[in-house]
Design a protein around this motif. Structure first.
Motif, mmCIF file in Angstrom:
data_model
loop_
_atom_site.group_PDB
_atom_site.id
_atom_site.type_symbol
_atom_site.label_atom_id
_atom_site.label_comp_id
_atom_site.label_asym_id
_atom_site.label_seq_id
_atom_site.Cartn_x
_atom_site.Cartn_y
_atom_site.Cartn_z
ATOM 1 N N GLY A 101 67.470 107.465 -77.846
ATOM 2 C CA GLY A 101 66.714 106.451 -78.656
ATOM 3 C C GLY A 101 66.168 105.079 -77.803
ATOM 4 O O GLY A 101 65.536 104.310 -78.251
ATOM 5 N N PRO A 120 74.657 102.483 -85.182
ATOM 6 C CA PRO A 120 75.489 101.180 -85.722
ATOM 7 C C PRO A 120 76.567 101.743 -86.539
ATOM 8 O O PRO A 120 76.520 102.857 -87.065
ATOM 9 N N LYS A 131 70.046 111.405 -90.258
ATOM 10 C CA LYS A 131 68.896 111.230 -89.244
ATOM 11 C C LYS A 131 68.511 110.009 -88.682
ATOM 12 O O LYS A 131 67.581 110.175 -87.739
ATOM 13 N N ASN A 132 68.837 109.024 -89.173
ATOM 14 C CA ASN A 132 68.369 107.353 -88.532
ATOM 15 C C ASN A 132 69.520 107.244 -87.341
ATOM 16 O O ASN A 132 69.409 106.011 -86.868
ATOM 17 N N ASP A 150 77.425 101.847 -89.311
ATOM 18 C CA ASP A 150 77.024 101.555 -90.699
ATOM 19 C C ASP A 150 77.145 102.847 -91.363
ATOM 20 O O ASP A 150 76.179 103.754 -91.415
ATOM 21 N N GLN A 157 73.978 110.174 -95.958
ATOM 22 C CA GLN A 157 74.393 108.980 -95.358
ATOM 23 C C GLN A 157 75.731 109.347 -94.646
ATOM 24 O O GLN A 157 76.231 110.621 -94.899
ATOM 25 N N ARG A 184 66.643 100.410 -74.833
ATOM 26 C CA ARG A 184 66.185 99.843 -75.847
ATOM 27 C C ARG A 184 64.573 99.270 -76.154
ATOM 28 O O ARG A 184 64.368 98.319 -76.194
ATOM 29 N N THR A 232 76.347 103.598 -94.329
ATOM 30 C CA THR A 232 75.279 103.990 -95.555
ATOM 31 C C THR A 232 73.926 104.256 -94.801
ATOM 32 O O THR A 232 73.128 104.636 -95.330
ATOM 33 N N LEU A 233 73.904 104.542 -93.657
ATOM 34 C CA LEU A 233 72.705 104.685 -92.623
ATOM 35 C C LEU A 233 72.780 106.216 -92.843
ATOM 36 O O LEU A 233 73.694 107.114 -92.736
#
Ligand SMILES: Nc1ncnc2c1ncn2[C@@H]1O[C@H](COP(=O)(O)OP(=O)(O)OP(=O)(O)O)[C@@H](O)[C@H]1O
Ligand SMILES: Nc1ncnc2c1ncn2[C@@H]1O[C@H](COP(=O)(O)OP(=O)(O)OP(=O)(O)O)[C@@H](O)[C@H]1O
Ligand SMILES: [Mg+2]
Ligand SMILES: [Mg+2]
Lengths: 322, 310, 386, 533
Positions: free
Chosen positions: D43, D398, D406-407, D400, D357, D218, D402-403
């Motif tokens: 990424g 991250p 695919k992200n 998280d 998610q 980044r 709830t992501l």
């Protein structure tokens, strides 16, 4: 069933299959390029109206045909805009086009002709007349091939011959030309086409436009060749049957021919309960007769046709960046 | 102000509803009056339209088609001061409803007589629209007329389909006609709404005779339409509108041959097709039916037809 | 990665799309020589201006909720059930059999009994295509189209030859007995002191439909089965990896879908006409496809899309009643609504996103690592079910 | 070299995907006739930058100079015209087209296909001779192995006479032999004056072949150095921003009882081809059995049948109890119930539902577990809490839940799968390609987890096409070829060369073997490897 009945049955099959075949090939181009099209029905209907309307106004069936194609192309453009440019849902777009055509044709027909959503009847040059092929009359008396030639092969409108020629042409375009290669590629993997330096959008629009053209001819055939005028909703679900035939044909041109001929044959059989009775020996009840084409399709599908794999990128808008 | 409610086929169905529309238009033209109208789009609208018109003060409210019977029987009692007329219904018991029905089988019998006489091949066809009892009723009268005239004749009957699309599929109508021609038919009778357009067209193209239905369709293909089975819905509607608030309700009127509610159309478009002999036979049959000498069996009587097997 | 806040996605985009559709519809009305403002006023007043109007709007919406949910459930498993029409027809047959041949002591029991029959008949009619897809690879799209036609023929046969009371002209069943009459909204609300139009056909089925929305929501997003259905719909190889049986999911999903479509019959057959007529479904099965697509296969979306279509139906009926505008205008308006809110929604979304992005840019540069959380389960995929 | 213009010069390239800034003000110069490496975490923006150069994406800002001339590259056509060719990380091939059709796609000679095809066939033969890039021009892409597919991609670029060749993670899917051959070809191309940009996660490759190397982090270019003047630890640190351990630290294994015992395992695929032809192997508690082999030689099938989603025949016992190989009791869920965990080879296709998610993926396959359900409904709170906990412990970024899956970047996706499977505390872990396409930082972590599991006394069956990885993690190594086990070695008593020969189906590893012989064998095995991961 005697020979001449068979010929008659096949003759009817050809007529009934022609609009299905044209619409099926239309769907084939579009879906091979990755754009699903359940709006075949609507495009066909719009073309049926506009070709009859313009033929009636101008007295020329060719102007009618052009108008039919133009109207179908216009709906294709809407479909392209929604599903290619704006990456919308192709199924919804198709549903909308079907509704749009159903409503618009009657609305405009009423506005123009005030005959309750019909066009006036077409006469003379405003209609496609059957073509008698050379020597058809002379050959009529020759046994076996005489009736075959005279009844079955000769005596259709030019659009029928065009539709049947469209099959090898479609095959040739898809499998023997650069355009066809790219078109098939864009339905399988648009990214491959894109990175090869060819415009995905351009190809898909071209495919959708060809679909429009073919649906236009299909519609014109309904109202100016098979019939002499437009009646509301006259496509009568043929677009959906063409779609079924397309899946049945596994998205291949020659198979599309056989599939639509099969559907045509079922339709022809439905009009000849006497033939069915003579073949199976019992009288078929009316409603069963109506359901017969559909029942047969299901049986054949379940029994003889394997899994149909649609073009891999079909139905998905091409999204590079989200 | 009268109101007119058309059945699902819409007011331009070239037959039943259109006849009603023509009757109403004639009334409007002659009297300068205006009438409210609506074409049904869905079953639920039937009751809705009845109520809305009743509430708006429309009187009389004229409705078309047997499917209105059921909604009418719930709505009419709620508006006792409103007068209703319903065409094609004769079995209700409502004080403020005038029920008008037609003896379609009798009219069809007459065209059957003509078909049988016009046929050289002794084979005639019948093309129905959606397979419903009413259409069988037409076909049944027709077949009786044919068989009575020529016991050796053959009647080929086909229905177009089982969905409402069957009313609007001229392509299929056309194909059925060709199939019937292939089986030897040289006269076809179409009782199929918009599908009939295709039947008449194909008959004309293929050089055989056709018979129209409901309205006079002789003019569609002059010299090629043998006759039309008239169902004078236009007269019924015209009369009802003329009567206005004085409409006689609570009665059941059956318009048959005697009342000239049904009949055959002879005009300048088909006069060459109708021989004197034919005319005489028709006149004779009509009189006999009126006199009760000939009894045309209605399909409804026991849901079957003596002359035709559906 | 969401560019827009959720409210913009859920409210703003559909609203602007709807406005565009309305604008174009107005142009069409103008073109046929009528007054668009009067027409819209008439539609809104007729559909929403009285409890009577609401009564009809909600009646149509109830039908569309059922068929919309049916299509939506199948979509989650990537099955495109076009057969809602036929399944709803069969549901009607189930209802009629239950209502006519079983002596029910009370409407509530009749509702349950008829509901079960409706669901069962619809389920069977969907299960066959489901089975053919799962076992024989026959494409469910074709078979469900075919089954619509077969259902029509079957119903025609039953109504013309079997269930029609002798001598009746009408190809319809006998009227259902009084005992199975479902309470209308009028009758339901009267005890609460709320006056609701007596003549509108909305009935208790509306509550059943609302309950169906909740049940479907629970099913899809709260149960293991729903989880498996969605997983299968998103990725068949992954489902296989996880031990989710494709045959089972296909069958179960089609059965649920068909049952929902069949359930529609308690509204139109049992609640409204109180007898089974030919063509009782009137294309509600096909509207269900549009409703499901527009509702993004989410019960809440389906609910509102169904309301919208109910409004169009009832508003259109009013238009037909009081003007000479041909009824096909309504079809055109429906088409435009479907087109703009369903297929061309990106035409609105893309510029809006750019707009929102413009206001966001000045913030700290984001990486994938600190992107927005995805929206809740409501963002389920609905596109391309084939 | 200062007097020649750079072959490629990018100035101030920026690119945002919605709210994500993938490239920020990137400038880079690549001299002609050199190989330039680009490294960076998952990424970091490497693929994006190269896609911009190739005209696949449009930059938001910045300029591109080719051979000193400012060039607009609005689409790939322009890039091809400017002499740029690119081999994408995820191949851009049409699966059901032949090799030849893929090669001419977009570069046809006329409206008709026939002449283009015959011309391409000829030049393909000469290209193949020149560079040793042998492919069957009439084979369908879906029937050939990934290595072959990559050759097709390279041939596509050469056919278009590219002077600049971009390769995005080309070795991720190659065997060492194939990778070596690729590098030989790249060397050839360089000697012909072509310019090559190579993106890779493997520092060894950077050191081996590149002239200069750029590091991205980044979305920014953090450094560009001469390869000769740097070292792997330095590069790793530049990449990740901290010191990275480049070796796996492990104690010798202490194997216990036999956990998995496989005897005579056979698998026949849908086309009737026998994919596994009698496999015998054992995995003990507390050891890692590495399964080496060229992709397509049956490893995938072995994992699938053991994982319960392909049918097979034979005798397999787990903890001494027989395992069903077909029928109702042979699916993913019954395997999990028996204590088998499975990290599939293709995380995006099988291991995850990309649109779900993270928390939903956290129970994928275990969604029937009592602790994730309360009554009829799933217990979302419990699942989320569990997901948060796992994500924290596996350092998923991250963190998280709830992501959508695919992200996450590839490495983090892998951690999600790994966390799910390892945390079950399974008796047997099946793990395929654990670090494919994953960056160095994440590889280190993943390897640590695998070893930690082993040290808890669990049995681990590891499949990888990375010999290096196999050698680093395994205690014993079995080599598969053409559906059979060619041989088994103790990890500390073998080397890449010996394993490489076994992978090519050559058992008498004592003798010398010609490259041609190895290649022929490989081609044979790869040829019928229609099933690729
Ligand atoms: N098509 C796209 N649409 C939206 N965002 C994208 C897209 N491609 C990449 N990104 C975003 O851009 C960033 C850079 O991605 P990119 O693919 O260039 O990384 P990379 O360095 O190639 O990573 P990897 O090592 O995993 O290949 C990612 O974090 C991702 O969020
Ligand atoms: N079209 C896209 N839309 C949004 N995010 C994307 C898109 N394409 C890639 N990304 C994101 O970009 C990042 C890296 O992208 P990329 O596709 O290069 O790597 P990947 O395939 O996810 O991982 P790996 O390099 O391990 O194969 C990931 O976070 C990925 O999810
Ligand atoms: Mg990348
Ligand atoms: Mg990547």
């Amino acid at each position: 069933m005697d020979y001449i009945t068979l010929i008659q049955l096949l003759d009817s099959t050809v007529r009934l299959a022609t609009p299905l075949l044209l619409a099926c090939l239309a769907g084939l181009f579009s879906e091979r390029a990755g754009v699903f099209d359940i709006g075949l029905e609507g495009k066909m209907l719009a073309a049926a109206f506009f070709s009859a309307a313009l033929a009636s106004i101008t007295g020329s069936v060719w102007i009618g045909l052009a108008a039919g194609i133009a109207s179908s192309l216009a709906l294709s453009a809407v479909h392209g805009l929604a599903s290619i440019t704006f990456r919308g849902n192709q199924l919804i777009s198709g549903v909308a086009i079907n509704f749009l055509a159903a409503g618009m044709t009657v609305l405009i027909a009423q506005d123009w002709f005030a005959q309750g959503g019909r066009t006036p009847s077409l006469f003379g040059g405003a209609r496609f007349e059957p073509i008698t092929l050379p020597f058809a009359d002379a050959m009529a008396d020759v046994p076996i091939i005489g009736p075959l030639y005279e009844e079955l092969i000769s005596g259709h409108s030019i659009l029928v011959y065009a539709a049947f020629l469209a099959v090898p042409l479609t095959w040739w375009i898809l499998f023997r030309t650069r355009f066809g290669l790219r078109l098939r590629a864009v339905g399988e993997n648009p990214a491959a086409v894109d990175t090869a330096g060819v415009s995905v959008v351009g190809l898909r629009y071209a495919a959708v436009a060809i679909a429009g053209l073919l649906c236009g001819v299909a519609g014109a055939y309904l109202s100016t060749a098979l019939q002499a005028g437009f009646v509301k909703d006259m496509s009568a679900g043929r677009g959906f049957i063409a779609l079924a035939a397309l899946i049945f044909a596994k998205w291949r041109p020659w198979y599309a021919l056989w599939a639509t001929l099969l559907f045509g044959l079922f339709g022809a059989l439905e009009t000849r309960p006497d033939v069915i009775q003579s073949v199976i020996g019992i009288k078929v009840q009316g409603q069963i007769l109506s359901a017969l084409p559909y029942l047969m399709t299901v049986v054949i599908l379940a029994g003889f046709v394997g899994k149909a794999i649609p073009p891999r990128a079909g139905g998905e808008p091409y999204v590079k960046e989200r | 102000e009268p109101a007119l409610i058309f059945d699902l086929g819409g007011k331009f169905d070239k037959s039943f509803n259109e006849a009603a529309f023509n009757g109403a238009t004639r009334w409007a033209e002659e009297t300068g009056g205006k009438f409210a109208e609506i074409e049904m789009q869905s079953e639920a609208q039937r009751e809705q339209a009845l109520r809305r018109f009743a509430e708006s003060g429309a009187n009389p409210i004229i409705t078309m088609g047997f499917a209105m019977a059921d909604p009418l029987s719930t709505v009419a009692p709620d508006y006792p001061d409103t007068k209703f007329a319903v065409v094609d219904v004769n079995w209700l018991d409502l004080p403020n409803v005038r029920q008008v029905s037609f003896a379609e089988h009798e009219g069809s019998y007459l065209v059957g007589v003509m078909a049988a006489m016009a046929s050289k091949s002794n084979t005639v066809g019948f093309v129905g629209g959606m397979d419903v009892p009413l259409i069988r009723h037409f076909g049944c009268g027709y077949a009786q007329g044919v068989m009575a005239t020529n016991p050796d004749a053959k009647v080929i009957a086909n229905m177009t389909g089982t969905t409402p699309a069957a009313w609007n599929d001229p392509v299929k109508g056309s194909e059925i006609t060709k199939a019937q021609i292939n089986q030897g038919a040289d006269v076809v009778y179409a009782a199929a709404g918009g599908t009939g357009v295709g039947v008449l067209q194909t008959a004309a193209d293929e050089g055989i005779l056709s018979i129209g239905v409901d309205s006079n369709q002789n003019h569609l293909h002059p010299g090629k339409v043998l006759t039309s089975m008239l169902k004078r819905v236009d007269v019924a509607v015209y009369d009802a509108m003329m009567a206005g608030e004085d409409l006689e309700v609570g009665e059941v009127v059956t318009l048959g041959l005697a009342e000239e509610g049904v009949g055959v159309a002879v005009d300048e478009h088909n006069k060459d097709l109708v021989t004197e002999e034919m005319q005489a036979a028709v006149d004779e049959a009509r009189q006999k039916i009126i006199d009760g000498e000939i009894k045309v069996v209605s399909y409804y009587e026991n849901d079957s037809c003596p002359a035709l097997d559906f | 990665m969401d560019v827009m806040p959720k409210w913009a996605e859920v409210i703003l985009v559909p609203l602007i799309s709807l406005l565009l559709a309305a604008l174009l519809s107005a142009l069409v009305i103008l073109a046929i020589g009528e007054d668009p403002i009067a027409a819209v006023t008439l539609m809104v007043k007729g559909a929403l201006g009285s409890t009577y109007g609401w009564g009809y709007t909600l009646y149509y919406a109830t039908n569309f909720i059922f068929t919309g949910l049916a299509v939506a459930v199948a979509f989650h498993a990537r099955l495109f059930n076009i057969g809602g029409e036929g399944q709803a027809m069969l549901g009607g047959l189930g209802v009629a059999l239950a209502a006519l041949y079983i002596p029910w002591p009370h409407w509530s029991l009749a509702l349950i009994g008829a509901g079960v029959m409706a669901g069962l008949f619809g389920a069977v009619w969907a299960a066959i295509p489901g089975w053919l897809q799962a076992k024989r690879g026959s494409h469910v799209v074709i078979t469900t189209i075919m089954f619509n036609f077969i259902a029509a023929a079957l119903l025609n046969y039953v109504l013309v030859n079997v269930m029609r009371p002798p001598g009746s002209m009408d190809p319809a069943s006998a009227r259902f007995p009084e005992a199975v009459h479902l309470p209308t909204l009028h009758e339901l609300l009267a005890p609460l002191g709320i006056a609701f139009s007596k003549s509108a056909p909305t009935n208790i089925s509306l509550l059943v439909a609302a309950a169906a929305c909740i049940v479907v929501w629970l099913l899809i997003w709260r149960t293991r089965l729903g989880y498996e259905i969605r997983a299968y719909g998103h990725s068949q190889p992954a489902a296989k990896y996880a031990g989710i049986s494709p045959v089972r999911i296909t069958m179960v999903t089609m059965i649920i879908s068909g049952a929902l479509a069949g359930l529609m019959a308690i509204n139109n057959v049992m609640g409204e006409s109180e007898r089974l007529v030919l063509n009782a479904t009137e294309g509600a099965g096909f509207i269900g496809i549009a409703v499901a697509l527009m509702g993004r296969s989410h019960p809440v979306g389906v609910f509102f899309a169904a309301l919208l279509f109910g409004f169009l139906y009832q508003g259109g009926a009013e238009l037909a009643l009081w003007t000479s505008i041909p009824r096909e205008l309504i079809v055109v308006i429906q088409a435009l609504v479907i087109l703009f809110t369903g297929a061309l929604d990106n035409m609105v979304r893309m510029p809006l996103e750019r707009l929102f992005l413009m206001f966001r840019r000045p913030g700290p540069p984001a990486n994938s690592a600190d992107s927005e959380p995805k929206p809740g389960p409501c963002s389920a995929q609905s596109e391309s079910a084939e | 070299m200062t007097d020649t213009a750079p072959a490629i010069e990018l100035k101030g390239i920026s690119k945002a995907f919605g709210p994500v800034q993938a490239n920020k003000d990137i400038s880079i110069r690549v001299m002609p006739g050199t190989i330039h490496g680009i490294i960076g975490e998952n990424g970091a923006g490497k693929s994006t930058l190269m896609s911009i150069l190739y005209g696949f994406y449009k930059a938001d800002a910045g300029e591109i100079f080719i051979s000193g001339k400012k060039t607009d590259i609005p689409d790939s056509q322009a890039a091809i015209a400017a002499g740029i060719g690119m081999v994408f990380q995820h191949f851009k091939l049409v699966e059901n087209f032949t090799v030849l059709e893929n090669i001419i796609l977009g570069a046809e000679d006329g409206r008709l296909l026939k002449p283009s095809l015959s011309k391409a066939r000829k030049s393909l033969i000469s290209l193949a001779e020149d560079y040793g890039l042998n492919v069957d021009p009439d084979a369908l892409i879906q029937d050939i192995g990934v290595g072959m597919q990559q050759r097709v991609e390279i041939l596509k670029a050469l056919y278009r006479q590219a002077d600049i060749l971009i390769l995005d993670e080309p070795t991720g899917v190659l065997t060492p032999a194939e990778a070596d051959q690729l590098f030989r070809i790249l060397g050839r191309l360089r000697s012909e004056g072509k310019t090559i940009i190579l993106i890779t996660h493997k520092l060894r490759e950077i050191m081996e072949i590149t002239d200069t190397v750029s590091v991205m982090r980044r979305g920014k270019m953090t450094a560009t150095v001469k390869t000769a003047e740097t070292s792997p630890p330095e590069l790793a640190e530049l990449m990740v921003g901290r010191k990275v351990l480049l070796r796996v630290n492990k104690k010798p294994a202490t194997p216990g009882d036999v956990i998995l015992d496989v005897k005579g395992l056979r698998v026949v695929d849908g086309k009737g081809v026998e994919r596994l032809r009698g496999i015998d192997l054992q995995v003990c508690a507390g050891e890692v059995l590495g399964l080496a082999g060229v992709a397509g030689n049956g490893q995938s099938e072995l994992l699938e049948v053991l994982g319960g989603y392909a049918d097979g025949t034979g005798n397999v016992t787990l903890n001494g109890t027989p395992l069903d190989l077909s029928g109702k009791k042979s699916d993913g869920q019954s395997r999990r119930a028996r204590g088998v965990a499975h990290v599939p080879e293709d995380r995006q296709r099988e291991g995850l539902i990309m649109d779900f998610q993270a928390w939903e993926n956290n129970v994928f396959g275990y969604h029937h577990d009592d602790r994730f359900n309360s009554g009829l409904l799933m217990d979302h709170a419990a699942i989320r809490a569990d997901a948060e906990d796992k994500m924290a412990r596996f350092d998923v970024r991250p963190p998280d839940p709830t992501l959508a899956a695919k992200n996450f970047s590839g490495g983090n996706q892998q951690k999600i799968v790994l966390a799910r499977e390892i945390e079950r505390n399974p008796d047997l872990l099946l793990i395929g390609q654990p670090t494919r396409g994953v960056d160095i930082g994440a590889i280190e972590f993943i390897h640590e987890q695998i070893i930690a599991l082993r040290d808890q006394g669990k049995a681990i069956l590891l499949v990888s096409v990375e010999l290096e990885e196999i050698l680093a993690l395994s205690d014993r190594i079995a080599v598969m070829f053409d559906g059979q086990i060619m041989g088994e070695r103790a990890a500390d008593q073998t080397d890449e060369k010996e394993l490489g020969l076994l992978m090519a189906g050559i058992t008498d590893t004592e003798n010398e073997h010609s490259v041609a012989e190895v290649e022929a064998n490989l081609a044979r095995a790869g040829g019928d490897a229609s099933k690729e991961v």
